[in-house]
Design a protein around this motif. Sequence first.
Motif, PDB file in Angstrom:
ATOM      1  N   TYR A 139       0.861  -1.184   0.000  1.00  0.00           N
ATOM      2  CA  TYR A 139       0.000   0.000   0.000  1.00  0.00           C
ATOM      3  C   TYR A 139       0.894   1.231   0.000  1.00  0.00           C
ATOM      4  CZ  TYR A 139       1.150  -0.638   4.910  1.00  0.00           C
ATOM      5  OH  TYR A 139       1.825  -0.839   6.092  1.00  0.00           O
ATOM      6  N   THR A 140       0.293   2.378  -0.133  1.00  0.00           N
ATOM      7  CA  THR A 140       1.065   3.612  -0.230  1.00  0.00           C
ATOM      8  C   THR A 140       1.685   3.959   1.116  1.00  0.00           C
ATOM      9  OG1 THR A 140      -0.413   4.438  -1.946  1.00  0.00           O
ATOM     10  CG2 THR A 140       0.979   6.068  -0.825  1.00  0.00           C
ATOM     11  N   VAL A 141       2.975   4.220   1.123  1.00  0.00           N
ATOM     12  CA  VAL A 141       3.705   4.583   2.344  1.00  0.00           C
ATOM     13  C   VAL A 141       4.530   5.837   2.067  1.00  0.00           C
ATOM     14  CG1 VAL A 141       5.440   3.887   4.023  1.00  0.00           C
ATOM     15  CG2 VAL A 141       3.811   2.199   3.166  1.00  0.00           C
ATOM     16  N   ILE A 142       4.342   6.857   2.892  1.00  0.00           N
ATOM     17  CA  ILE A 142       5.144   8.089   2.820  1.00  0.00           C
ATOM     18  C   ILE A 142       5.727   8.326   4.204  1.00  0.00           C
ATOM     19  CG2 ILE A 142       5.167  10.558   2.325  1.00  0.00           C
ATOM     20  CD1 ILE A 142       2.745  10.143   0.532  1.00  0.00           C
ATOM     21  N   GLU A 143       7.043   8.358   4.292  1.00  0.00           N
ATOM     22  CA  GLU A 143       7.682   8.471   5.600  1.00  0.00           C
ATOM     23  C   GLU A 143       8.849   9.467   5.535  1.00  0.00           C
ATOM     24  OE1 GLU A 143       8.952   4.575   6.558  1.00  0.00           O
ATOM     25  OE2 GLU A 143      10.306   4.386   4.841  1.00  0.00           O
ATOM     26  N   PRO A 144       9.165  10.113   6.676  1.00  0.00           N
ATOM     27  CA  PRO A 144      10.305  11.036   6.709  1.00  0.00           C
ATOM     28  C   PRO A 144      11.618  10.259   6.725  1.00  0.00           C
ATOM     29  CG  PRO A 144       9.284  10.902   8.864  1.00  0.00           C
ATOM     30  CD  PRO A 144       8.408  10.107   7.941  1.00  0.00           C
ATOM     31  N   ILE A 145      12.613  10.797   6.050  1.00  0.00           N
ATOM     32  CA  ILE A 145      13.938  10.188   6.019  1.00  0.00           C
ATOM     33  C   ILE A 145      14.979  11.288   6.157  1.00  0.00           C
ATOM     34  CG2 ILE A 145      13.191   8.241   4.585  1.00  0.00           C
ATOM     35  CD1 ILE A 145      14.499   9.695   2.207  1.00  0.00           C
ATOM     36  N   LYS A 146      16.237  10.873   6.325  1.00  0.00           N
ATOM     37  CA  LYS A 146      17.353  11.801   6.361  1.00  0.00           C
ATOM     38  C   LYS A 146      18.141  11.670   5.060  1.00  0.00           C
ATOM     39  CE  LYS A 146      17.009  13.675  10.468  1.00  0.00           C
ATOM     40  NZ  LYS A 146      16.869  15.139  10.664  1.00  0.00           N
ATOM     41  N   ILE A 147      18.327  12.816   4.393  1.00  0.00           N
ATOM     42  CA  ILE A 147      19.104  12.844   3.154  1.00  0.00           C
ATOM     43  C   ILE A 147      20.251  13.818   3.374  1.00  0.00           C
ATOM     44  CG2 ILE A 147      19.062  13.315   0.681  1.00  0.00           C
ATOM     45  CD1 ILE A 147      16.052  12.786   0.738  1.00  0.00           C
ATOM     46  N   ASP A 148      21.462  13.265   3.434  1.00  0.00           N
ATOM     47  CA  ASP A 148      22.657  14.071   3.722  1.00  0.00           C
ATOM     48  C   ASP A 148      22.493  14.862   5.015  1.00  0.00           C
ATOM     49  OD1 ASP A 148      23.846  13.146   1.403  1.00  0.00           O
ATOM     50  OD2 ASP A 148      23.082  14.821   0.181  1.00  0.00           O
ATOM     51  N   ASP A 151      16.251  16.734   6.641  1.00  0.00           N
ATOM     52  CA  ASP A 151      14.951  16.090   6.555  1.00  0.00           C
ATOM     53  C   ASP A 151      14.516  15.951   5.103  1.00  0.00           C
ATOM     54  OD1 ASP A 151      14.735  15.879   9.295  1.00  0.00           O
ATOM     55  OD2 ASP A 151      13.782  17.848   9.508  1.00  0.00           O
ATOM     56  N   GLY A 152      13.836  14.858   4.820  1.00  0.00           N
ATOM     57  CA  GLY A 152      13.266  14.627   3.505  1.00  0.00           C
ATOM     58  C   GLY A 152      12.101  13.669   3.611  1.00  0.00           C
ATOM     59  N   PHE A 153      11.484  13.365   2.462  1.00  0.00           N
ATOM     60  CA  PHE A 153      10.362  12.437   2.415  1.00  0.00           C
ATOM     61  C   PHE A 153      10.675  11.339   1.403  1.00  0.00           C
ATOM     62  CE2 PHE A 153       7.318  15.755   4.049  1.00  0.00           C
ATOM     63  CZ  PHE A 153       7.000  15.044   5.196  1.00  0.00           C
ATOM     64  N   SER A 154      10.228  10.137   1.707  1.00  0.00           N
ATOM     65  CA  SER A 154      10.300   9.025   0.757  1.00  0.00           C
ATOM     66  C   SER A 154       8.941   8.353   0.716  1.00  0.00           C
ATOM     67  CB  SER A 154      11.370   8.015   1.180  1.00  0.00           C
ATOM     68  OG  SER A 154      11.381   6.905   0.292  1.00  0.00           O
ATOM     69  N   GLY A 155       8.383   8.269  -0.501  1.00  0.00           N
ATOM     70  CA  GLY A 155       7.081   7.649  -0.658  1.00  0.00           C
ATOM     71  C   GLY A 155       7.142   6.477  -1.623  1.00  0.00           C
ATOM     72  N   THR A 156       6.483   5.387  -1.308  1.00  0.00           N
ATOM     73  CA  THR A 156       6.458   4.193  -2.152  1.00  0.00           C
ATOM     74  C   THR A 156       5.027   3.698  -2.258  1.00  0.00           C
ATOM     75  OG1 THR A 156       8.647   3.594  -1.310  1.00  0.00           O
ATOM     76  CG2 THR A 156       7.421   1.891  -2.485  1.00  0.00           C
ATOM     77  N   MET A 157       4.652   3.258  -3.483  1.00  0.00           N
ATOM     78  CA  MET A 157       3.326   2.662  -3.665  1.00  0.00           C
ATOM     79  C   MET A 157       3.376   1.639  -4.784  1.00  0.00           C
ATOM     80  SD  MET A 157       1.008   5.548  -5.620  1.00  0.00           S
ATOM     81  CE  MET A 157      -0.422   4.450  -5.534  1.00  0.00           C
ATOM     82  N   PRO A 158       2.576   0.589  -4.714  1.00  0.00           N
ATOM     83  CA  PRO A 158       2.520  -0.398  -5.791  1.00  0.00           C
ATOM     84  C   PRO A 158       1.740   0.140  -6.991  1.00  0.00           C
ATOM     85  CG  PRO A 158       0.940  -0.958  -4.090  1.00  0.00           C
ATOM     86  CD  PRO A 158       1.707   0.231  -3.580  1.00  0.00           C
ATOM     87  N   ILE A 159       2.120  -0.331  -8.181  1.00  0.00           N
ATOM     88  CA  ILE A 159       1.397   0.052  -9.396  1.00  0.00           C
ATOM     89  C   ILE A 159       0.506  -1.123  -9.767  1.00  0.00           C
ATOM     90  CG2 ILE A 159       1.607   0.764 -11.805  1.00  0.00           C
ATOM     91  CD1 ILE A 159       4.412   1.763 -11.139  1.00  0.00           C
TER      92      ILE A 159
END
Length: 492
Positions: A139-148, A151-159
Amino acid sequence: MKKRVSLKWKWTIGASMAIFFTYTLFSVAIFMGFTQMMISQEHANVKDTLFAVSNKLKLEPTSLTNEKVTQTLQPNFPTTNDSTEVDSRFLIDDSSYDSIDTLYAKINEAGVVVRVFDPNSRLLYESRASHATFNKTAYTVIEPIKIDGKDGFSGTMPIMSSQNQNIIGYVQVTNELLRYHEMSNKIVLVMLTMGSLALIVSGVLGYLLAINFLKPIKLMTRTMNDVRQDTQSRSRMVVPDSNDELSDLTRLFNDMLDKMQKYIEQQKQFVEDVSHELRTPVAIMEGHLKLLNRWGKEDPVILDESLSASLQEIERMKSLVQEMLDLSRAEQVEIHYKHEKTNVKNMIHQTFNNFSMIHPDFVFNLDDDVDEDVNVQIYRNHFEQILIILLDNAVKYSTDRKEIHISVAQDDYAIQIAIQDFGEGIGQGDLQKIFNRFYRIDKARSRDKGGNGLGLAIAKELLDGYQGTISVESVLNHGTIFRISLPILKEN
């Protein structure tokens, strides 16, 4: 010795810090609200990009390939080999151009990375290089991450294929939040700049407020220095028109100085009066003692006369000292007797009966129209002393008609008492002076009657202390009327 810090600077620093703290508090609240709004917007952008890419790729019935994904996510439409006909899979109406341009803008936005994977987690498409971790999700997941480190965001979802609802791949969107960080940095810079300016402005404003608020205190200090250097100084503070606590403080301060100066003048007057009045009896006694010392002690007649005169002067001195003490106490009734009360009817009837008894040769008439329960705010002994002074004068200065009238009346606010005699009377030139200390209309006659000229002064001081009044009406050789008024005590 502890270092002295001016109240002005304490007030300036305190006011500045209060203003600056308030500004900082509001600024932080606004910054947090604004950044939260931006974070929410960036979260929504990641979600929109995920759904936009998924909607473009879900038209495929089978698993995605690199070529299909690349062709779908490019803004240019592929053509056939003759370059004259467009592949029928990409024939779309004009309204679709906007959606393609929008998707392209989202994919190529600074700080945004779009990656597409097949069902086996093999990378098929990457808008730009990225080292973000990919994990398959149902399912769709959007979570905060650390980039360098930021703060940033990474979102993943199935097609999901729109034809058979099978998972044909995955899309991942990584957002470095460049706009958020850039805007946050700008806001922080603006806040620091405005904070520095606010600190300067609050300091200046605090200093001006301190000067304004401390101005009455400086005037008070200046006035106190004037009074300290000269106890008779009439220097007083100007009462401001602000009608606030400062104006109340100024009035109280001026009243305090007035009372203090009044007490100083009373002490000075007391000493002067005592010195003046005691000078005569002391001189008389000194003269008799010197006479006796020279040769009078050998003459029984002179000895007896000198001793008698000296004793008479001593008695007069004792009477004078007692009256002076009474006068001094009368000047301080506001301090020592301000909560006392006396029943008017009882006191007047008691004094009337006493004078009727000790002066049987006089006719005393009492006209009493006062209620039984009426009280006045005055110490009982002082009220009696006032009545005795006035009645005693009426008896002393009566002539052939030995008759004295006493009338008592009341209204809603005060008790009115009138004491009338039919004796010598007072000339018009003396009426305004009889309440002065030691004033006697005829000094020789007054001494014969035992007066020191303090009785009426004592009565007036007592009445003034209890917010009462005294007045006199007189016709020479026809008698005198003294009228006194005392406010009625209202019981709660």
